[in-house]
Enzyme design. Sequence first.
Site, PDB file in Angstrom:
ATOM      1  N   SER A  38       0.853  -1.185   0.000  1.00 45.88           N
ATOM      2  CA  SER A  38       0.000   0.000   0.000  1.00 45.88           C
ATOM      3  C   SER A  38       0.883   1.226   0.000  1.00 45.88           C
ATOM      4  O   SER A  38       1.973   1.219   0.581  1.00 45.88           O
ATOM      5  CB  SER A  38      -0.888  -0.017   1.247  1.00 45.88           C
ATOM      6  OG  SER A  38      -1.286   1.299   1.563  1.00 45.88           O
ATOM      7  N   ASN A  82      -1.503  -6.773  -0.377  1.00 43.10           N
ATOM      8  CA  ASN A  82      -2.810  -6.913  -1.045  1.00 43.10           C
ATOM      9  C   ASN A  82      -2.773  -7.965  -2.153  1.00 43.10           C
ATOM     10  O   ASN A  82      -1.838  -7.976  -2.952  1.00 43.10           O
ATOM     11  CB  ASN A  82      -3.237  -5.567  -1.647  1.00 43.10           C
ATOM     12  CG  ASN A  82      -3.443  -4.502  -0.585  1.00 43.10           C
ATOM     13  OD1 ASN A  82      -3.878  -4.811   0.530  1.00 43.10           O
ATOM     14  ND2 ASN A  82      -3.112  -3.272  -0.910  1.00 43.10           N
ATOM     15  N   GLU A 122      -7.688 -10.466  -6.862  1.00 39.51           N
ATOM     16  CA  GLU A 122      -8.868  -9.598  -6.974  1.00 39.51           C
ATOM     17  C   GLU A 122      -9.222  -9.341  -8.436  1.00 39.51           C
ATOM     18  O   GLU A 122     -10.388  -9.290  -8.816  1.00 39.51           O
ATOM     19  CB  GLU A 122      -8.608  -8.273  -6.261  1.00 39.51           C
ATOM     20  CG  GLU A 122      -8.454  -8.404  -4.762  1.00 39.51           C
ATOM     21  CD  GLU A 122      -7.955  -7.104  -4.146  1.00 39.51           C
ATOM     22  OE1 GLU A 122      -6.724  -6.964  -3.969  1.00 39.51           O
ATOM     23  OE2 GLU A 122      -8.779  -6.218  -3.879  1.00 39.51           O
ATOM     24  N   TYR A 154     -26.183 -11.131 -43.494  1.00 43.63           N
ATOM     25  CA  TYR A 154     -25.240 -10.232 -42.840  1.00 43.63           C
ATOM     26  C   TYR A 154     -25.878  -8.887 -42.551  1.00 43.63           C
ATOM     27  O   TYR A 154     -26.638  -8.358 -43.366  1.00 43.63           O
ATOM     28  CB  TYR A 154     -24.000 -10.043 -43.734  1.00 43.63           C
ATOM     29  CG  TYR A 154     -22.998  -9.053 -43.156  1.00 43.63           C
ATOM     30  CD1 TYR A 154     -22.078  -9.460 -42.200  1.00 43.63           C
ATOM     31  CD2 TYR A 154     -23.014  -7.709 -43.539  1.00 43.63           C
ATOM     32  CE1 TYR A 154     -21.184  -8.551 -41.644  1.00 43.63           C
ATOM     33  CE2 TYR A 154     -22.126  -6.797 -42.992  1.00 43.63           C
ATOM     34  CZ  TYR A 154     -21.215  -7.225 -42.041  1.00 43.63           C
ATOM     35  OH  TYR A 154     -20.332  -6.333 -41.490  1.00 43.63           O
ATOM     36  N   GLN A 166     -20.464  -6.271 -37.137  1.00 39.42           N
ATOM     37  CA  GLN A 166     -19.115  -5.743 -36.948  1.00 39.42           C
ATOM     38  C   GLN A 166     -18.842  -5.517 -35.455  1.00 39.42           C
ATOM     39  O   GLN A 166     -17.698  -5.477 -35.022  1.00 39.42           O
ATOM     40  CB  GLN A 166     -18.974  -4.432 -37.723  1.00 39.42           C
ATOM     41  CG  GLN A 166     -17.632  -3.768 -37.602  1.00 39.42           C
ATOM     42  CD  GLN A 166     -17.436  -2.711 -38.667  1.00 39.42           C
ATOM     43  OE1 GLN A 166     -17.288  -3.021 -39.843  1.00 39.42           O
ATOM     44  NE2 GLN A 166     -17.464  -1.450 -38.273  1.00 39.42           N
TER      45      GLN A 166
HETATM   46  N1  ARG Z   1     -15.815  -4.840 -41.299  1.00 38.79           N
HETATM   47  C1  ARG Z   1     -16.928  -5.672 -41.590  1.00 38.79           C
HETATM   48  C2  ARG Z   1     -17.290  -6.507 -40.355  1.00 38.79           C
HETATM   49  O1  ARG Z   1     -16.509  -6.584 -39.492  1.00 38.79           O
HETATM   50  C3  ARG Z   1     -16.590  -6.582 -42.727  1.00 38.79           C
HETATM   51  C4  ARG Z   1     -17.732  -7.046 -43.529  1.00 38.79           C
HETATM   52  C5  ARG Z   1     -18.381  -5.918 -44.229  1.00 38.79           C
HETATM   53  N2  ARG Z   1     -19.322  -6.337 -45.188  1.00 38.79           N
HETATM   54  C6  ARG Z   1     -20.141  -5.493 -45.768  1.00 38.79           C
HETATM   55  N3  ARG Z   1     -20.953  -5.974 -46.640  1.00 38.79           N
HETATM   56  N4  ARG Z   1     -20.157  -4.225 -45.470  1.00 38.79           N
HETATM   57  O2  ARG Z   1     -18.351  -7.050 -40.247  1.00 38.79           O
END
Ligand code: ARG
Length: 472
Positions: free
Chosen positions: A291, A299, A304, A331, A336
């Site tokens: 400390s 500690n 911890e 997607y 992302q």
């Molecule tokens: N940076 C994007 C991610 O991490 C990659 C894929 C992007 N794809 C797209 N159709 N915009 O998801």
Amino acid sequence: MPDDVTARPSAEGPAAYTWGGRFADGPSAIMQAINASIGFDRKMWRQDIRGSLAHAAMLAHVGVISREDEAAIRDGLNAIAAEIEGGTFQFREDLEDIHFNVEARLIERIGDAGKRLHTGRSRNDQVALDVRLWVRDALDGLDAQVADVMRALVARAAEHAGTVMPGFTHLQPAQPTTFGHHLMAYVEMLSRDRGRLADCRTRLNESPLGAAALCGTGFPIDRHMTAEALGFDRPMRNSLDAVASRDFALEFLAACAICATHLSRFAEEVVIWTNPYFGFVKLSDAFTTGSSIMPQKRNPDAAELVRAKPGRIAGALVGLLTVMKGLPLTYGKDMQEDKEGLFDAAENLALALAATAGMVRDMQPVVGRLAEAAGAGFSTATDLADWLVRELKMPFREAHHATGRLVAKAEEMGVDLAGLTIGEMRAVEPRITDGVFGVLSVAASVRSRTSYGGTAPANVAAMAAEWAERLG
Ligand code: ARG
């Protein structure tokens, strides 16, 4: 965050060589700021290049690109890998992500051949691939680290198979156990953590590459070839699923969160054990801090912090579950947001495992103090009750009651159970004989618990030897 959110960064971002055909202008600064992932997805550069090398080799194999182009791509990608490794690669935020950063540099280095690499592929299958490869690498590293913690625990358990200590329920003294048996409990938990990682690996080990944007491609690609080259068991069977799914990451995070929770429980025990009121275990200077104001302090900071790690790791799991819930196929850029929590969780679990292995090897149980505590709190009361059942054929519930009265009497007289005279015992239960004193010691108590998985030192030593052999 850019200062002037209306400013337009350069128009030579990805648009310059990708969607510039349709887009006349570059993005606004704020668009670039919210869109760019290069700040964190650069961690996947190795996986990105590995995937591109496999894709290019396959394109040449099936005749979609020439052998010469493939050779140029390979040399170019290897040179880029060397640049990144050597710290000379310029990561550009205007190029959004790791995929565009590598591809733009490839085109810069080798020209037209570089522009052919993205044939029959999309960033959607590319990113799904990179994340899978990253998780698989992380998973293998973590598995080895969990095995290392297990080895450390097994070695200490073998050393202390007969070192008695109090066993607790409700954090109240319950029955005597041994330090070795206690450590071996964590070996079992961690072995299940390895099982969860292995299960996760089996399910994630299918290749999304070649799903392209979402529907596959008309090019005669060979997905089996790229899957094999990248160490996958097979290609994923549905292109939409391949680009839309992150359950492999969720499963990995769940396994990490459970493992971190196990480490956290151990860490909390280290915090308790090293508290001077307990004084069960000592940690050296290597895993403690002092400390700045209180000179007497030592500690257990490492413990911890290991105790705290499930906060961010379970947080990453909940974060990604929340991102994925309700997301329509396939997607979505939402996905992302899978990466930062994922990377952070894996890196922090690795740290927690390393710190735990270190503490296990470092800690010194205070054998005398553990033995003293093991006998306190009438910890052999169950042994006394069991004796009444065995020797006097008393029903267990009655034995429990009689023992309770003996404990109350001992407590009133300020002695432990073995401190009562036979006369004092007989005042409670007239049939008790001298033989009872044979089961009231801590050593006798732990020795008697020979049921499979029980605390008896011989059991613990055998279990530790079995695990030492298994872990190699
Ligand atoms: N940076 C994007 C991610 O991490 C990659 C894929 C992007 N794809 C797209 N159709 N915009 O998801």
